[in-house]
Design a protein around this motif. Structure first.
Motif, short mmCIF file in Angstrom:
data_model
loop_
_atom_site.label_atom_id
_atom_site.label_comp_id
_atom_site.label_asym_id
_atom_site.label_seq_id
_atom_site.Cartn_x
_atom_site.Cartn_y
_atom_site.Cartn_z
N SER A 55 0.54 9.65 -0.75
CA SER A 55 1.90 9.92 -1.20
C SER A 55 2.81 10.17 -0.01
CB SER A 55 1.89 11.14 -2.12
OG SER A 55 3.21 11.52 -2.49
N PHE A 60 3.72 6.85 1.87
CA PHE A 60 4.76 6.04 1.24
C PHE A 60 6.13 6.69 1.39
CE2 PHE A 60 1.41 3.50 -0.42
CZ PHE A 60 1.99 2.29 -0.78
N ALA A 61 6.18 8.01 1.32
CA ALA A 61 7.45 8.70 1.56
C ALA A 61 7.94 8.42 2.98
CB ALA A 61 7.28 10.21 1.33
N VAL A 77 6.45 4.51 -4.16
CA VAL A 77 7.73 5.21 -4.22
C VAL A 77 8.52 4.66 -5.39
CG1 VAL A 77 9.99 5.44 -3.12
CG2 VAL A 77 7.92 5.89 -1.80
N SER A 102 7.69 10.06 -4.29
CA SER A 102 6.52 9.32 -3.83
C SER A 102 5.35 9.85 -4.65
CB SER A 102 6.28 9.52 -2.34
OG SER A 102 6.00 10.88 -2.04
#
Length: 306
Positions: free
Chosen positions: A194, A197-198, A263, A272
């Protein structure tokens, strides 16, 4: 169709352009922030013996919206190729890799588990096209070609440089895994996936250019069968959604493994997310139960961002 593509923009500016100042009334906003349905279905999966890890982070606040066993290192199948794409994009930017370098398919060990290159007449493709195939179609042969070109040690060094202590790309894709092979292609934790991807959409992975390139590749992903099934997006064309939805994702699927990270940003919020489910794939019912968890999360995420 017939409209010229928009000029490329970095991922951060793209995310910002999809957002507006529109906000729901306070009472409605509170009602839409619940992940009760997701928690219920994930609890049921865990009770049935599945291993479940989930992480959702609000992009604006940087805080966790939902987290459960998000530190646990689990097999993630093809989702683990994202650091490989980062290494390829970084090589393109630095000049260490030529995007037009041709890779001959005949020089690779053949693998038929997923992808389209094995069905194409073209016996050789440039590295840039192989990256597109790996990101957009989960092409096993194209991914193996990229791994062969840069080497697993380089990808592992990149993973370490990214600060991913609970992630690893262990092996290439194989039709069958023997006792001398790594048990899985890749491992990862929901929290780190997570966060990765953020960082991509916030232009924080290596450089703004590398972040934008990897996000662009991943935005072509055709697999919208899990969390993304709730978005209503066209699997083959969802880069510029007319309703202002920004979506970038990667999935991983193998026997008893379903994983997705990405996201999702709408007019109200952006998140995300990562969900990993490892289950006994004993019947189609077991498999569909796992898929339903992803789809339920997708519905809750859509309510959160809209």
């Amino acid at each position: 169709m017939g409209i010229a593509p928009e000029p490329k923009r970095d991922a951060e500016s793209l995310r910002g352009s999809r957002r507006s100042n529109r906000r729901l009334p306070r009472r409605a906003a509170i009602g839409r922030r619940s992940f009760t349905s997701t928690l219920k279905v994930l609890d049921q999966l865990a009770a049935s013996g599945a291993r479940v890890a989930v992480r959702i982070t609000d992009l604006d606040r940087g805080s966790a919206v939902l987290a459960g066993d998000d530190h646990e290192m689990l097999p993630v199948a093809g989702l683990g190729v994202v650091p490989l794409l980062v290494e390829i994009a970084a090589g393109f930017e630095s000049g260490a890799l030529d995007p037009l370098e041709i890779i001959d398919r005949s020089a690779l060990d053949q693998v038929a588990i997923a992808g389209v290159w094995q069905h194409l007449k073209a016996p050789a493709l440039p590295l840039s096209d192989l990256a597109v195939l790996a990101a957009a179609t989960g092409d096993a042969l194209a991914t193996n070609a990229l791994i062969e070109r840069v080497g697993l040690p380089a990808v592992r060094a990149r993973i370490e440089q990214l600060g991913l202590a609970h992630s690893a790309l262990l092996d290439v894709f194989r039709d069958e895994r023997g006792p001398d092979d790594a048990p899985h292609v890749a491992l990862g934790s929901a929290r780190e996936l997570s966060e990765l991807f953020a960082a991509l959409v916030n232009s924080e992975v290596v450089s703004a250019g590398v972040s934008a390139q990897v996000a662009e590749w991943l935005s072509l992903n055709h697999d919208l069968s899990l969390v993304a099934s709730a978005t209503g997006l066209d699997p083959f064309s969802h880069e510029n959604d007319e309703h202002g939805l920004l979506f970038v994702n990667k999935t991983g699927q193998d026997a008893g493994i379903r994983a997705e990270a990405g996201v999702l940003a709408g007019p109200r919020a952006g998140v995300s997310y990562a969900l990993i489910v490892c289950f006994d794939d004993l019947s189609i019912t077991h498999r569909l139960r796992a898929h339903e968890a992803f789809r339920t999360l997708g519905v809750d995420l859509m309510e959160y961002v809209f």
